[in-house]
Design an enzyme around this catalytic site. Structure first.
Site, short mmCIF file in Angstrom:
data_model
loop_
_atom_site.label_atom_id
_atom_site.label_comp_id
_atom_site.label_asym_id
_atom_site.label_seq_id
_atom_site.Cartn_x
_atom_site.Cartn_y
_atom_site.Cartn_z
N ASP A 143 23.66 -32.75 34.76
CA ASP A 143 23.93 -32.16 33.44
C ASP A 143 25.44 -32.15 33.16
O ASP A 143 25.88 -32.35 32.03
CB ASP A 143 23.38 -30.73 33.37
CG ASP A 143 21.88 -30.70 33.66
OD1 ASP A 143 21.20 -31.64 33.24
OD2 ASP A 143 21.42 -29.76 34.33
N HIS A 161 18.19 -26.04 34.77
CA HIS A 161 18.19 -27.50 34.68
C HIS A 161 16.91 -28.00 34.01
O HIS A 161 16.11 -28.67 34.62
CB HIS A 161 18.34 -28.14 36.07
CG HIS A 161 18.15 -29.63 36.04
ND1 HIS A 161 19.05 -30.47 35.43
CD2 HIS A 161 17.15 -30.43 36.49
CE1 HIS A 161 18.62 -31.72 35.52
NE2 HIS A 161 17.46 -31.73 36.15
P1 NAI Z 1 10.27 -41.36 43.00
O1 NAI Z 1 8.81 -41.22 42.79
O2 NAI Z 1 10.90 -42.69 42.73
O3 NAI Z 1 10.65 -40.94 44.48
C1 NAI Z 1 10.18 -39.79 45.08
C2 NAI Z 1 9.97 -40.07 46.54
O4 NAI Z 1 9.51 -38.87 47.16
C3 NAI Z 1 8.93 -41.17 46.81
O5 NAI Z 1 9.48 -42.18 47.64
C4 NAI Z 1 7.81 -40.41 47.51
O6 NAI Z 1 7.13 -41.18 48.49
C5 NAI Z 1 8.59 -39.27 48.15
N1 NAI Z 1 7.75 -38.14 48.56
C6 NAI Z 1 6.64 -37.63 47.98
N2 NAI Z 1 6.14 -36.62 48.72
C7 NAI Z 1 6.97 -36.47 49.77
C8 NAI Z 1 6.98 -35.59 50.88
N3 NAI Z 1 6.06 -34.64 51.05
N4 NAI Z 1 7.97 -35.73 51.78
C9 NAI Z 1 8.94 -36.66 51.64
N5 NAI Z 1 8.97 -37.53 50.60
C10 NAI Z 1 7.99 -37.43 49.68
O7 NAI Z 1 10.98 -40.23 42.10
P2 NAI Z 1 12.53 -40.09 41.71
O8 NAI Z 1 12.76 -40.75 40.41
O9 NAI Z 1 13.35 -40.47 42.87
O10 NAI Z 1 12.63 -38.50 41.44
C11 NAI Z 1 12.47 -37.58 42.49
C12 NAI Z 1 12.56 -36.16 41.98
O11 NAI Z 1 13.85 -35.88 41.47
C13 NAI Z 1 11.58 -35.85 40.84
O12 NAI Z 1 11.05 -34.56 41.05
C14 NAI Z 1 12.47 -35.84 39.63
O13 NAI Z 1 11.95 -35.05 38.58
C15 NAI Z 1 13.72 -35.23 40.20
N6 NAI Z 1 14.92 -35.45 39.40
C16 NAI Z 1 15.86 -34.46 39.39
C17 NAI Z 1 17.00 -34.55 38.67
C18 NAI Z 1 18.01 -33.45 38.70
O14 NAI Z 1 18.94 -33.50 37.89
N7 NAI Z 1 17.93 -32.47 39.56
C19 NAI Z 1 17.27 -35.74 37.84
C20 NAI Z 1 16.27 -36.77 37.95
C21 NAI Z 1 15.13 -36.60 38.70
#
Ligand code: NAI
Length: 328
Positions: A151, A179
């Site tokens: 942000d 957030h």
């Molecule tokens: P993605 O789906 O590409 O990657 C998530 C990964 O987590 C996958 O490789 C999946 O296998 C893994 N995963 C699922 N369950 C798991 C577990 N129990 N233990 C370990 N790994 C596990 O998703 P992406 O795009 O990388 O986003 C991840 C998270 O980050 C989402 O919740 C998203 O909303 C959040 N996010 C947060 C932001 C922030 O500003 N804080 C900004 C953008 C995304």
């Protein structure tokens, strides 16, 4: 020796974030954990000729404990991201359980680690993490962070476009609250350069910082949310935590923290009526050294934004705390 863990390391954020950590000279060991593909990602990164030793772990490796064991810093981008039309709150049902499980592992085998939660909805996943750590008797509020840096990064970029700065990074703009959507409050009255946002641009700019993530979700058209800009933001925050741990002074970045447990936080908790709030955090060798009250001297418009943010946050926080105590 510094051991860093990325949980969710095979994902859209996890991979570029792991790449950036592999390049950081402060990291000696980089352990990658995910439910899939970490052996491949780890082997790939291990061929980069920087010092950090890279290892990959799956649940079959002691349920994640082998990856987390003795970690100094754990960054968590595990979970599912948004698709068009979804809010961050829609992710709660899946991601709440994932974060709870990962924090339970951390509490057991790396109770002294800095924990950086990226998984959404951050407004609720951080309270879940706090409750799990409390229940295990290892909660150090100075070491638990909800990563809201994206942000701030977006605010820097969008404000730079308006005020004609080449590099938004040269500006300091507090973005506080939570957030997601209206809980995100940019404090444009405190832009470090003294730059002023023209009245006719103010509302659209606030909206763009609050809902900038939607631009990415829409443009990716079903393929997820921000990953590369988030990896940058997550890395920027992690790097500051690591540098401060080594003794560097004056490192400040807003983060979503448990106010009653951090120096300077109690008064802000009283003023806002919420226990979790993103505030400018000065980092030190033990994590949060102190937080500053970003609400002092803000404009009337900002006061209105804060009011709306607090209302939203109350429900988000309560949902997280309830989930931690009574998971479905
Ligand atoms: P993605 O789906 O590409 O990657 C998530 C990964 O987590 C996958 O490789 C999946 O296998 C893994 N995963 C699922 N369950 C798991 C577990 N129990 N233990 C370990 N790994 C596990 O998703 P992406 O795009 O990388 O986003 C991840 C998270 O980050 C989402 O919740 C998203 O909303 C959040 N996010 C947060 C932001 C922030 O500003 N804080 C900004 C953008 C995304």
């Amino acid at each position: 020796m510094v051991k860093a863990v990325v949980a969710g390391a095979a994902g859209g954020i996890g991979q570029p974030l792991s790449l950036l950590l592999k390049l950081n000279p402060l990291v000696d060991e980089l352990a990658l954990y995910d439910v899939v593909n970490t052996p491949g990602v780890a082997t790939d990164l291990s061929h980069i000729s920087t010092a950090a030793k890279v290892t990959g772990y799956l649940p079959k490796d002691d349920g994640g404990k082998a990856a987390f064991k003795g970690a100094d810093i754990i960054v968590i981008p595990a979970g599912v991201p948004r698709k068009p039309g979804m809010t961050r709150d829609d992710l709660f049902n899946i991601n709440a359980g994932i974060v709870k499980g990962l924090i339970e592992i951390a509490a057991e085998v790396a109770p002294k680690a800095y924990i950086l939660v990226i998984s959404n909805p951050v407004n609720s996943t951080v309270p879940i993490a706090a409750e799990v750590l409390k229940a295990k008797g290892v909660f150090d509020p100075k070491k638990l962070f909800g990563v809201t840096t994206l942000d701030i990064v977006r605010a820097e970029t969008f404000v730079a476009e308006i005020v004609g700065e080449k590099k938004g990074q040269d500006l300091t703009i507090p973005v506080v609250g939570g957030h997601s959507g209206e809980t995100i409050v940019p404090i444009f009255s405190q832009i470090s350069s003294g730059a002023k946002i023209p009245d006719d641009k103010y509302d659209a700019l606030v909206n763009r910082v609050q809902f900038g993530g939607d631009e990415v979700v829409k443009a990716k058209d079903g393929a997820g949310s921000a990953t590369l800009s988030m990896a940058y933001a997550g890395y920027r925050f992690a790097e500051k935590v690591l540098k401060a741990a080594k003794g560097e002074k004056g490192l400040v970045e807003p983060s979503y923290v448990y106010l009653p447990g951090v120096p300077g936080g109690e008064a802000i908790a009283k003023e806002t009526g919420v226990d979790f709030f993103s505030v400018p955090v000065e980092l030190g060798v033990n994590g949060v050294e102190k937080v500053t009250n970003p609400l002092t001297g803000i404009s009337d418009k900002e006061k209105e934004l804060v009011k709306v943010a607090i209302e939203g946050l109350k429900g988000n926080i309560q949902k997280g705390v309830q989930f931690a105590h009574n998971p479905p």
